[in-house]
Design a protein around this motif. Structure first.
Motif, PDB file in Angstrom:
ATOM      1  N   ASN A  83      45.683  10.168  41.197  1.00 17.92           N
ATOM      2  CA  ASN A  83      47.747  10.348  40.820  1.00 17.92           C
ATOM      3  C   ASN A  83      47.293  11.460  41.947  1.00 17.92           C
ATOM      4  N   ALA A  84      46.509  12.553  41.667  1.00 17.71           N
ATOM      5  CA  ALA A  84      46.893  13.291  42.892  1.00 17.71           C
ATOM      6  C   ALA A  84      47.199  13.648  44.099  1.00 17.71           C
ATOM      7  N   LEU A  85      45.633  11.840  44.869  1.00 18.80           N
ATOM      8  CA  LEU A  85      46.642  11.403  45.590  1.00 18.80           C
ATOM      9  C   LEU A  85      47.568  10.277  46.211  1.00 18.80           C
ATOM     10  N   THR A  86      48.365  10.164  44.743  1.00 20.00           N
ATOM     11  CA  THR A  86      49.314   9.371  45.195  1.00 20.00           C
ATOM     12  C   THR A  86      51.055  10.951  45.226  1.00 20.00           C
ATOM     13  N   ARG A  87      50.694  11.741  44.245  1.00 12.62           N
ATOM     14  CA  ARG A  87      51.034  13.264  44.522  1.00 12.62           C
ATOM     15  C   ARG A  87      51.926  14.055  46.469  1.00 12.62           C
ATOM     16  N   ALA A  88      49.946  13.295  46.805  1.00 16.03           N
ATOM     17  CA  ALA A  88      50.535  14.570  47.654  1.00 16.03           C
ATOM     18  C   ALA A  88      50.880  13.307  49.245  1.00 16.03           C
ATOM     19  N   ALA A  89      51.148  12.055  48.320  1.00 15.07           N
ATOM     20  CA  ALA A  89      51.933  11.232  49.578  1.00 15.07           C
ATOM     21  C   ALA A  89      50.622   9.842  50.473  1.00 15.07           C
ATOM     22  N   LEU A  90      49.656  10.385  49.454  1.00 11.95           N
ATOM     23  CA  LEU A  90      48.213   9.760  50.765  1.00 11.95           C
ATOM     24  C   LEU A  90      47.426   8.831  49.801  1.00 11.95           C
ATOM     25  N   PRO A  91      46.895   7.508  50.851  1.00  7.93           N
ATOM     26  CA  PRO A  91      47.049   6.181  50.182  1.00  7.93           C
ATOM     27  C   PRO A  91      45.735   6.643  49.393  1.00  7.93           C
ATOM     28  N   ARG A  92      45.689   5.667  47.871  1.00  8.74           N
ATOM     29  CA  ARG A  92      44.853   6.199  46.450  1.00  8.74           C
ATOM     30  C   ARG A  92      43.814   5.310  46.718  1.00  8.74           C
ATOM     31  N   VAL A  93      42.859   5.738  46.299  1.00 12.40           N
ATOM     32  CA  VAL A  93      41.294   5.305  46.973  1.00 12.40           C
ATOM     33  C   VAL A  93      40.763   3.569  46.284  1.00 12.40           C
ATOM     34  N   ASP A  94      42.095   4.021  44.483  1.00 10.73           N
ATOM     35  CA  ASP A  94      41.750   2.394  44.086  1.00 10.73           C
ATOM     36  C   ASP A  94      42.550   1.094  45.227  1.00 10.73           C
ATOM     37  N   ASP A 121      44.605  12.159  70.114  1.00  9.17           N
ATOM     38  CA  ASP A 121      45.897  12.961  69.587  1.00  9.17           C
ATOM     39  C   ASP A 121      45.849  12.491  68.194  1.00  9.17           C
ATOM     40  N   TYR A 122      45.916  10.706  68.072  1.00 10.38           N
ATOM     41  CA  TYR A 122      46.611   9.883  66.948  1.00 10.38           C
ATOM     42  C   TYR A 122      45.376   9.612  66.095  1.00 10.38           C
ATOM     43  N   GLN A 123      44.024   9.615  67.017  1.00  7.73           N
ATOM     44  CA  GLN A 123      42.604   9.441  66.025  1.00  7.73           C
ATOM     45  C   GLN A 123      42.879  10.805  65.705  1.00  7.73           C
ATOM     46  N   ARG A 124      43.020  11.978  65.952  1.00 10.36           N
ATOM     47  CA  ARG A 124      42.828  13.430  65.718  1.00 10.36           C
ATOM     48  C   ARG A 124      43.745  12.953  63.996  1.00 10.36           C
ATOM     49  N   ARG A 125      44.694  12.883  64.228  1.00 10.36           N
ATOM     50  CA  ARG A 125      45.436  12.715  63.203  1.00 10.36           C
ATOM     51  C   ARG A 125      45.432  12.234  62.160  1.00 10.36           C
ATOM     52  N   LEU A 126      44.691  10.998  62.184  1.00  8.44           N
ATOM     53  CA  LEU A 126      44.147  10.041  61.038  1.00  8.44           C
ATOM     54  C   LEU A 126      42.306  10.362  60.612  1.00  8.44           C
ATOM     55  N   ARG A 127      42.395  11.281  61.725  1.00 12.65           N
ATOM     56  CA  ARG A 127      41.144  11.208  61.057  1.00 12.65           C
ATOM     57  C   ARG A 127      40.530  13.117  59.754  1.00 12.65           C
ATOM     58  N   GLU A 128      41.774  13.919  60.415  1.00 10.33           N
ATOM     59  CA  GLU A 128      42.171  15.110  59.787  1.00 10.33           C
ATOM     60  C   GLU A 128      43.161  14.209  58.252  1.00 10.33           C
ATOM     61  N   LYS A 129      43.985  13.326  58.321  1.00 18.35           N
ATOM     62  CA  LYS A 129      44.583  12.548  57.023  1.00 18.35           C
ATOM     63  C   LYS A 129      42.813  12.232  56.527  1.00 18.35           C
ATOM     64  N   GLU A 130      42.402  11.553  56.463  1.00 18.53           N
ATOM     65  CA  GLU A 130      41.347  11.049  55.736  1.00 18.53           C
ATOM     66  C   GLU A 130      39.900  11.582  55.461  1.00 18.53           C
ATOM     67  N   VAL A 131      40.199  13.062  55.717  1.00 18.66           N
ATOM     68  CA  VAL A 131      39.259  14.155  55.426  1.00 18.66           C
ATOM     69  C   VAL A 131      40.351  15.333  54.589  1.00 18.66           C
ATOM     70  N   ARG A 132      41.719  15.433  54.382  1.00 19.04           N
ATOM     71  CA  ARG A 132      42.207  15.638  53.433  1.00 19.04           C
ATOM     72  C   ARG A 132      42.635  14.767  52.195  1.00 19.04           C
ATOM     73  N   GLN A 133      42.437  13.026  52.855  1.00 12.85           N
ATOM     74  CA  GLN A 133      42.186  12.323  51.245  1.00 12.85           C
ATOM     75  C   GLN A 133      41.368  12.694  50.209  1.00 12.85           C
ATOM     76  N   ALA A 134      39.866  12.375  50.916  1.00 10.57           N
ATOM     77  CA  ALA A 134      38.477  12.584  50.317  1.00 10.57           C
ATOM     78  C   ALA A 134      38.820  14.309  49.640  1.00 10.57           C
ATOM     79  N   LYS A 135      39.131  15.304  50.723  1.00 12.86           N
ATOM     80  CA  LYS A 135      38.573  16.882  50.063  1.00 12.86           C
ATOM     81  C   LYS A 135      39.640  16.965  48.586  1.00 12.86           C
ATOM     82  N   ILE A 136      41.005  15.801  48.421  1.00 16.34           N
ATOM     83  CA  ILE A 136      41.887  16.022  47.812  1.00 16.34           C
ATOM     84  C   ILE A 136      41.419  15.173  46.302  1.00 16.34           C
TER      85      ILE A 136
END
Length: 200
Positions: A134-145, A95-110
């Protein structure tokens, strides 16, 4: 209602198990809400088996009941909840790995959506990257840079402002002796925070 992740499910299962062990009454719907369809069926089957057992085999003493395998509704529920807790514990890593993958996919899509929108709007590569980060920051996700941007909610800002106001008010109401003690304490804290090289 949003779906519970495995950690939340385990926490709620443990709480219900504890309540049942203490002998508290729990509504059937509160137990079913924590079980999968398969586990709900397991509970129904176990309760039906107990009804059938009690009709077919009579017992007069507790020893006879235990020997025949009689269980109360509470004991059957406890067994099913404990097996559900064990199943959730076994599923915790996946479940933890699934949530991590979902977060990474969401980050990439945004990131890709914002980057491509900025490029379509004739922005430079660097401006598009900045807009996407900046969009990643607003979504509370780690920035790519990799830049860490501290984000503070409106409520957090209000709490810190209230805290500062309270400190100012308390300081203004202190006596001279209390102010001297406070200054000494703050000086000591600053001294401890200063690196040793800077002290010399």
């Amino acid at each position: 209602m949003p779906k519970l992740n495995t950690e939340q499910l385990m926490e709620r299962l443990e709480r219900r198990i504890h309540q049942l062990e203490l002998g508290e009454e729990i509504a059937a719907k509160d137990i079913k809400a924590l079980l999968s369809a398969e586990q709900q069926q397991q509970l129904v089957d176990a309760l039906a088996a107990q009804v059938k057992l009690k009709k077919n085999k009579r017992a007069r003493t507790d020893a006879e009941k235990q020997a025949l395998g009689w269980k109360s509704i509470r004991e059957v529920r406890l067994d099913v909840l404990r097996s559900a807790l064990n199943a959730a514990n076994d599923d915790l890593l996946s479940d933890y790995q699934r949530r991590l993958r979902e977060k990474e996919v969401r980050q990439a899509k945004i990131y890709l959506r914002e980057y491509s929108d900025a490029r379509k709007a004739d922005k430079s590569v660097f401006a598009a990257q900045g807009a996407a980060n900046n969009a990643l920051t607003r979504a509370a996700l780690p920035r790519v840079d990799g830049q860490a941007v501290p984000s503070m909610s409106k409520r957090d800002k209000e709490v810190f402002e209230m805290e500062e106001e309270l400190k100012r008010r308390i300081r203004s109401e202190m006596t001279a002796e209390e102010l001297e003690q406070l200054d000494m304490l703050e000086g000591l804290e600053r001294h401890e925070k200063t690196p040793r090289k800077a002290r010399k």
